[in-house]
Motif scaffolding. Structure first.
Motif, PDB file in Angstrom:
ATOM      1  N   ASP A 136       0.797  -1.486   0.045  1.00  0.00           N
ATOM      2  CA  ASP A 136      -0.115   0.502  -0.174  1.00  0.00           C
ATOM      3  C   ASP A 136       0.707   0.988  -0.142  1.00  0.00           C
ATOM      4  N   MET A 137       2.485   1.017  -0.297  1.00  0.00           N
ATOM      5  CA  MET A 137       3.139   2.234  -0.425  1.00  0.00           C
ATOM      6  C   MET A 137       3.170   2.809  -2.110  1.00  0.00           C
ATOM      7  N   THR A 138       3.287   4.235  -1.639  1.00  0.00           N
ATOM      8  CA  THR A 138       4.118   4.387  -3.440  1.00  0.00           C
ATOM      9  C   THR A 138       4.508   4.497  -3.558  1.00  0.00           C
ATOM     10  N   HIS A 139       5.674   3.925  -4.735  1.00  0.00           N
ATOM     11  CA  HIS A 139       6.451   3.580  -5.424  1.00  0.00           C
ATOM     12  C   HIS A 139       8.020   4.423  -4.978  1.00  0.00           C
ATOM     13  N   PRO A 140       8.157   5.637  -4.862  1.00  0.00           N
ATOM     14  CA  PRO A 140       8.705   6.168  -4.193  1.00  0.00           C
ATOM     15  C   PRO A 140       9.050   5.864  -2.597  1.00  0.00           C
ATOM     16  N   GLU A 141       7.894   5.324  -1.932  1.00  0.00           N
ATOM     17  CA  GLU A 141       7.848   5.351  -0.647  1.00  0.00           C
ATOM     18  C   GLU A 141       8.701   3.898  -0.673  1.00  0.00           C
TER      19      GLU A 141
ATOM     20  N   ASP B  27     -16.879  -5.706 -20.596  1.00  0.00           N
ATOM     21  CA  ASP B  27     -17.817  -5.676 -21.260  1.00  0.00           C
ATOM     22  C   ASP B  27     -18.962  -4.637 -20.138  1.00  0.00           C
ATOM     23  N   PHE B  28     -18.138  -4.246 -18.568  1.00  0.00           N
ATOM     24  CA  PHE B  28     -18.807  -3.297 -17.309  1.00  0.00           C
ATOM     25  C   PHE B  28     -18.765  -1.557 -17.705  1.00  0.00           C
ATOM     26  N   LEU B  29     -16.971  -1.650 -18.239  1.00  0.00           N
ATOM     27  CA  LEU B  29     -16.399  -0.487 -18.453  1.00  0.00           C
ATOM     28  C   LEU B  29     -17.514   0.265 -20.202  1.00  0.00           C
ATOM     29  N   ALA B  30     -16.974  -0.879 -21.092  1.00  0.00           N
ATOM     30  CA  ALA B  30     -17.642  -0.170 -22.344  1.00  0.00           C
ATOM     31  C   ALA B  30     -19.494  -0.227 -22.080  1.00  0.00           C
ATOM     32  N   GLY B  31     -20.411  -0.640 -21.129  1.00  0.00           N
ATOM     33  CA  GLY B  31     -21.751  -0.676 -21.484  1.00  0.00           C
ATOM     34  C   GLY B  31     -21.569   0.576 -20.391  1.00  0.00           C
ATOM     35  N   GLU B  32     -20.641   0.725 -19.413  1.00  0.00           N
ATOM     36  CA  GLU B  32     -20.770   2.392 -18.830  1.00  0.00           C
ATOM     37  C   GLU B  32     -20.397   3.267 -19.485  1.00  0.00           C
ATOM     38  N   HIS B  33     -19.715   3.343 -20.226  1.00  0.00           N
ATOM     39  CA  HIS B  33     -19.909   4.586 -20.397  1.00  0.00           C
ATOM     40  C   HIS B  33     -20.350   4.600 -21.768  1.00  0.00           C
ATOM     41  N   ALA B  34     -21.004   3.573 -22.641  1.00  0.00           N
ATOM     42  CA  ALA B  34     -22.119   3.883 -23.391  1.00  0.00           C
ATOM     43  C   ALA B  34     -23.330   4.585 -22.732  1.00  0.00           C
ATOM     44  N   LEU B  35     -23.578   4.363 -21.259  1.00  0.00           N
ATOM     45  CA  LEU B  35     -24.268   5.260 -20.440  1.00  0.00           C
ATOM     46  C   LEU B  35     -24.202   7.221 -20.358  1.00  0.00           C
ATOM     47  N   GLY B  36     -23.056   7.131 -20.638  1.00  0.00           N
ATOM     48  CA  GLY B  36     -22.371   8.341 -19.973  1.00  0.00           C
ATOM     49  C   GLY B  36     -21.623   8.689 -19.083  1.00  0.00           C
ATOM     50  N   THR B  37     -21.594   7.152 -17.947  1.00  0.00           N
ATOM     51  CA  THR B  37     -21.337   7.132 -16.797  1.00  0.00           C
ATOM     52  C   THR B  37     -19.989   7.674 -16.439  1.00  0.00           C
ATOM     53  N   PRO B  38     -19.368   9.018 -16.119  1.00  0.00           N
ATOM     54  CA  PRO B  38     -18.414   9.156 -15.829  1.00  0.00           C
ATOM     55  C   PRO B  38     -17.213   8.278 -15.113  1.00  0.00           C
ATOM     56  N   MET B  39     -15.965   8.344 -15.673  1.00  0.00           N
ATOM     57  CA  MET B  39     -14.733   6.900 -14.615  1.00  0.00           C
ATOM     58  C   MET B  39     -13.559   7.452 -14.821  1.00  0.00           C
ATOM     59  N   CYS B  40     -13.129   7.531 -13.679  1.00  0.00           N
ATOM     60  CA  CYS B  40     -11.678   7.368 -13.188  1.00  0.00           C
ATOM     61  C   CYS B  40     -11.106   6.094 -12.639  1.00  0.00           C
ATOM     62  N   VAL B  41      -9.556   6.111 -13.290  1.00  0.00           N
ATOM     63  CA  VAL B  41      -8.483   4.923 -12.714  1.00  0.00           C
ATOM     64  C   VAL B  41      -7.848   5.865 -11.728  1.00  0.00           C
ATOM     65  N   LEU B  42      -8.139   5.548 -10.784  1.00  0.00           N
ATOM     66  CA  LEU B  42      -6.904   6.095  -9.342  1.00  0.00           C
ATOM     67  C   LEU B  42      -6.290   4.661  -8.938  1.00  0.00           C
ATOM     68  N   THR B  43      -4.457   5.385  -9.047  1.00  0.00           N
ATOM     69  CA  THR B  43      -3.663   4.300  -9.091  1.00  0.00           C
ATOM     70  C   THR B  43      -2.164   4.351  -8.349  1.00  0.00           C
ATOM     71  N   SER B  44      -2.097   3.342  -7.850  1.00  0.00           N
ATOM     72  CA  SER B  44      -0.129   3.587  -7.524  1.00  0.00           C
ATOM     73  C   SER B  44       0.881   3.128  -8.211  1.00  0.00           C
ATOM     74  N   CYS B  45       0.264   2.405  -9.221  1.00  0.00           N
ATOM     75  CA  CYS B  45       0.349   1.955 -10.642  1.00  0.00           C
ATOM     76  C   CYS B  45       1.876   3.165 -11.365  1.00  0.00           C
ATOM     77  N   MET B  46       2.846   3.152 -11.343  1.00  0.00           N
ATOM     78  CA  MET B  46       3.981   3.704 -12.117  1.00  0.00           C
ATOM     79  C   MET B  46       3.312   4.535 -13.558  1.00  0.00           C
ATOM     80  N   GLN B  47       3.087   5.561 -14.006  1.00  0.00           N
ATOM     81  CA  GLN B  47       2.663   6.179 -15.064  1.00  0.00           C
ATOM     82  C   GLN B  47       2.370   5.248 -16.408  1.00  0.00           C
ATOM     83  N   PRO B  48       4.314   5.167 -16.830  1.00  0.00           N
ATOM     84  CA  PRO B  48       4.356   4.474 -17.957  1.00  0.00           C
ATOM     85  C   PRO B  48       3.960   3.162 -17.894  1.00  0.00           C
ATOM     86  N   LEU B  49       3.616   2.548 -16.755  1.00  0.00           N
ATOM     87  CA  LEU B  49       2.901   1.084 -17.129  1.00  0.00           C
ATOM     88  C   LEU B  49       1.220   1.042 -16.832  1.00  0.00           C
ATOM     89  N   CYS B  50       1.191   2.258 -16.424  1.00  0.00           N
ATOM     90  CA  CYS B  50      -0.374   3.190 -16.376  1.00  0.00           C
ATOM     91  C   CYS B  50      -0.807   3.044 -18.008  1.00  0.00           C
TER      92      CYS B  50
END
Length: 214
Positions: A42-47, A89-112
């Motif tokens: 549960d640490m950030t990569h720098p931590e 299927d879930f993401l595509a369906g929600e996107h088609a319905l206009g649901t706003p979605m975001c990714v929140l991650t500790s992953c390094m940006q290039p990998l993400c």
């Protein structure tokens, strides 16, 4: 508004990081302690890089350690790591319905960027926010609150999907209902995850776009 963790939630990648932990330490003549992966989970990569350097008295700087980890993970994220079942299927369906979605991650940006683009889902999200942007791990609510502000939503109107009990607790502490995504990496902490989540799922095939989550 739907907010998604990446590793262990949208993609099946937690095992990759356990492997990297073992290989990284083995290359330095160190047997990976049983508690190490859980300690950095549960640490950030720098931590995590600072912790690893100090714990094992390594000669590399934290920045060098992060670069080594990035190099070790690039091929996996760029060509191998799959989506969790039902995610597309879930993401595509929600996107088609206009649901706003975001990714929140500790992953390094290039990998993400690599894994989201490879699976063709990057454009389904309004934003991708990393812990580097808030300088705090997902044990704190800051990244969740930042996402809500950026999209003009109140915390109670956001639903968070998380596999980490620590991150799920932080999201719940921010006033957001949480769907726990059960992942083998956190199997021994399942009761902890269930306590802080409104519901838990094994995979996204249990959900139908547009239908209430709770």
């Amino acid at each position: 508004m739907l907010l998604f963790d990446l590793d262990g939630t949208l993609i099946d990648s937690n095992g990759v990081w356990s492997q990297i932990d073992r290989e990284f330490l083995r290359a330095r003549g160190i047997s990976c302690p049983a508690d190490y992966s859980a300690a950095v989970a549960d640490m950030t990569h720098p931590e995590a890089a600072r912790y690893t350097r100090e714990r094992f008295h390594l000669p590399e700087s934290p920045e060098e350690i992060q670069k080594i980890w990035l190099d070790m993970a690039e091929e996996q994220y760029g060509s191998r790591i799959p989506l969790k079942e039902g995610v597309m299927d879930f993401l595509a369906g929600e996107h088609a319905l206009g649901t706003p979605m975001c990714v929140l991650t500790s992953c390094m940006q290039p990998l993400c960027n690599a894994v989201l683009s490879r699976h063709g889902i990057r454009d389904l999200f309004r934003d991708v926010i990393t812990t580097d942007q808030v300088k705090l791990s997902k044990a704190f609510p800051d990244i969740y609150l930042l996402a809500a502000r950026r999209c003009g939503s109140s915390p109670e109107d956001c639903v968070v999907f998380e596999d980490s009990p620590t991150a799920a607790a932080a999201a719940a502490g921010a006033g957001m209902p949480v769907v726990g995504v059960l992942d083998p990496y956190y199997a021994d902490r399942r009761p902890e995850l269930e306590r802080v989540c409104r519901r838990c799922i094994h995979d996204f095939s249990e959900l139908t776009p547009g239908r209430p989550l709770f």
